[in-house]
Scaffold this active site. Structure first.
Site, PDB file in Angstrom:
ATOM      1  N   ARG A 134      39.930   0.670  38.651  1.00  0.00           N
ATOM      2  CA  ARG A 134      39.994  -0.147  37.441  1.00  0.00           C
ATOM      3  C   ARG A 134      39.861  -1.611  37.849  1.00  0.00           C
ATOM      4  O   ARG A 134      40.719  -2.136  38.554  1.00  0.00           O
ATOM      5  CB  ARG A 134      41.324   0.104  36.710  1.00  0.00           C
ATOM      6  CG  ARG A 134      41.270  -0.353  35.266  1.00  0.00           C
ATOM      7  CD  ARG A 134      42.625  -0.250  34.608  1.00  0.00           C
ATOM      8  NE  ARG A 134      43.531  -1.176  35.236  1.00  0.00           N
ATOM      9  CZ  ARG A 134      44.836  -0.941  35.428  1.00  0.00           C
ATOM     10  NH1 ARG A 134      45.378   0.172  35.030  1.00  0.00           N
ATOM     11  NH2 ARG A 134      45.590  -1.850  36.011  1.00  0.00           N
ATOM     12  N   HIS A 138      45.410  -3.563  32.832  1.00  0.00           N
ATOM     13  CA  HIS A 138      45.431  -2.466  31.855  1.00  0.00           C
ATOM     14  C   HIS A 138      45.269  -2.988  30.432  1.00  0.00           C
ATOM     15  O   HIS A 138      44.785  -2.296  29.566  1.00  0.00           O
ATOM     16  CB  HIS A 138      46.748  -1.703  31.983  1.00  0.00           C
ATOM     17  CG  HIS A 138      46.866  -0.541  31.044  1.00  0.00           C
ATOM     18  ND1 HIS A 138      46.295   0.684  31.324  1.00  0.00           N
ATOM     19  CD2 HIS A 138      47.443  -0.427  29.833  1.00  0.00           C
ATOM     20  CE1 HIS A 138      46.534   1.506  30.307  1.00  0.00           C
ATOM     21  NE2 HIS A 138      47.237   0.854  29.403  1.00  0.00           N
ATOM     22  N   TYR A 146      49.656  -6.277  40.920  1.00  0.00           N
ATOM     23  CA  TYR A 146      50.035  -5.110  41.740  1.00  0.00           C
ATOM     24  C   TYR A 146      48.847  -4.531  42.516  1.00  0.00           C
ATOM     25  O   TYR A 146      48.995  -3.614  43.299  1.00  0.00           O
ATOM     26  CB  TYR A 146      50.640  -4.012  40.843  1.00  0.00           C
ATOM     27  CG  TYR A 146      49.825  -3.767  39.575  1.00  0.00           C
ATOM     28  CD1 TYR A 146      48.725  -2.925  39.580  1.00  0.00           C
ATOM     29  CD2 TYR A 146      50.144  -4.440  38.391  1.00  0.00           C
ATOM     30  CE1 TYR A 146      47.967  -2.736  38.439  1.00  0.00           C
ATOM     31  CE2 TYR A 146      49.390  -4.260  37.245  1.00  0.00           C
ATOM     32  CZ  TYR A 146      48.300  -3.405  37.267  1.00  0.00           C
ATOM     33  OH  TYR A 146      47.544  -3.224  36.143  1.00  0.00           O
TER      34      TYR A 146
HETATM   35  C1  LIG Z   1      52.620  10.123  25.987  1.00  0.00           C
HETATM   36  C2  LIG Z   1      52.399   8.673  26.351  1.00  0.00           C
HETATM   37  N1  LIG Z   1      53.221   8.094  27.263  1.00  0.00           N
HETATM   38  C3  LIG Z   1      53.023   6.793  27.613  1.00  0.00           C
HETATM   39  C4  LIG Z   1      52.015   6.059  27.032  1.00  0.00           C
HETATM   40  C5  LIG Z   1      51.810   4.591  27.421  1.00  0.00           C
HETATM   41  N2  LIG Z   1      50.594   4.482  28.243  1.00  0.00           N
HETATM   42  C6  LIG Z   1      49.445   4.041  27.702  1.00  0.00           C
HETATM   43  S1  LIG Z   1      48.193   4.076  28.823  1.00  0.00           S
HETATM   44  C7  LIG Z   1      49.222   4.640  30.046  1.00  0.00           C
HETATM   45  C8  LIG Z   1      48.666   4.904  31.427  1.00  0.00           C
HETATM   46  C9  LIG Z   1      47.576   5.944  31.452  1.00  0.00           C
HETATM   47  O1  LIG Z   1      47.056   6.080  32.754  1.00  0.00           O
HETATM   48  P1  LIG Z   1      45.881   7.055  33.069  1.00  0.00           P
HETATM   49  O2  LIG Z   1      46.142   8.397  32.492  1.00  0.00           O
HETATM   50  O3  LIG Z   1      45.636   6.989  34.526  1.00  0.00           O
HETATM   51  O4  LIG Z   1      44.668   6.458  32.220  1.00  0.00           O
HETATM   52  P2  LIG Z   1      43.870   5.059  32.425  1.00  0.00           P
HETATM   53  O5  LIG Z   1      44.429   4.120  31.415  1.00  0.00           O
HETATM   54  O6  LIG Z   1      44.059   4.616  33.827  1.00  0.00           O
HETATM   55  O7  LIG Z   1      42.441   5.450  32.146  1.00  0.00           O
HETATM   56  C10 LIG Z   1      50.506   4.819  29.569  1.00  0.00           C
HETATM   57  C11 LIG Z   1      51.627   5.332  30.379  1.00  0.00           C
HETATM   58  C12 LIG Z   1      51.198   6.704  26.054  1.00  0.00           C
HETATM   59  N3  LIG Z   1      50.188   6.073  25.444  1.00  0.00           N
HETATM   60  N4  LIG Z   1      51.391   8.018  25.757  1.00  0.00           N
END
Ligand SMILES: Cc1ncc(C[n+]2csc(CCOP(=O)(O)OP(=O)(O)O)c2C)c(N)n1
Ligand SMILES: [Mg+2]
Length: 223
Positions: A134, A138, A146
């Site tokens: 990435r 975020h 980080y």
């Molecule tokens: C069930 C749930 N828990 C927490 C969140 C908060 N949250 C939003 S994005 C994220 C990280 C997701 O990481 P990843 O699956 O690696 O996807 P990326 O954003 O890196 O594509 C979190 C924890 C959420 N949206 N849904």
């Protein structure tokens, strides 16, 4: 063939939904394959494990694509998993786990074609892990402090877009002029979309439920 896109804001929430799409294709024998995208963080959710297991048991035409950008918000994959590859979880469900350079357009295409044709032949799902990075934070305002600066610099050298453009030019598939023309066309399309959105009236408050529970409410109303 028509397509549909669903975006689910719950991390890991899309995986079980993709099984419904896969089951419908299998039942209707329409040759459609569901592509289910999720992140490295989502692969730690229970929904990931349940979905891969059931899709495997039912030989569903689903391709699970883990876009492993190595972070879930600010949590590095190495902190949230004891394994290096999410694809290593696939054998636990008796399905192929394929690792591919997610920054190589053609490698991703080839791996996807194989997984889709396997699914279409009724041989069941594949877990495809695309290794990537990435580049930004975020969310707007996330300084991504980080992230390791050297790793970031290394990954920037592997940016998939310039890499693919280089491939197209090296193989004389496209000239720089062709690519500039595509860029100009896309920019124009985006400008037009923004202009259209800005000039459109706001939706009425009564339409807030439209296309949300429409089918269900119609069915309930008709009872
Ligand atoms: C069930 C749930 N828990 C927490 C969140 C908060 N949250 C939003 S994005 C994220 C990280 C997701 O990481 P990843 O699956 O690696 O996807 P990326 O954003 O890196 O594509 C979190 C924890 C959420 N949206 N849904
Ligand atoms: Mg991620």
């Amino acid at each position: 063939m028509d397509s549909a896109t669903a975006c689910v804001p719950h991390v890991g929430g899309g995986l079980p939904i993709s099984l419904g799409a896969g089951l419908s294709s299998k039942y209707l024998k329409n040759g459609r394959v569901c592509i289910s995208f999720f992140g490295d963080g989502a692969s730690n959710q229970g929904s990931f494990h349940e979905s891969l297991n059931l899709a495997a048991v039912l030989d569903l035409p689903v391709v699970f694509v883990c876009e492993n950008n190595q972070f879930a918000l600010s949590t590095p994959q190495s902190y949230s998993q004891r394994i290096q590859n999410t694809a290593d979880r696939a054998p636990a469900y008796g399905i192929p786990g394929v690792i591919v350079d997610g920054n190589n357009v053609l490698a991703v295409y080839e791996a996807a074609v194989k997984a889709v044709s396997r699914a279409r032949k009724g041989q069941g799902p594949t877990l495809l892990e695309c290794k990537t990075w990435r580049y930004d934070g975020h969310f707007t305002g996330d300084t991504a402090a980080y992230k390791d600066a050297e790793e970031q610099a290394d990954w920037l050298k592997k940016d998939p877009l310039p890499r693919y453009i280089q491939y197209l030019e090296d193989n004389h598939l496209f000239t720089a002029e062709h690519l500039q023309a595509i860029d100009a066309r896309v920019l124009h399309e985006v400008d037009e979309a923004v202009r259209f959105a800005a000039a459109s009236p706001l939706p009425s408050p009564e339409s807030v439920g439209s296309d949300v529970y429409a089918d269900m409410t119609e069915e309930v109303r008709s009872r």
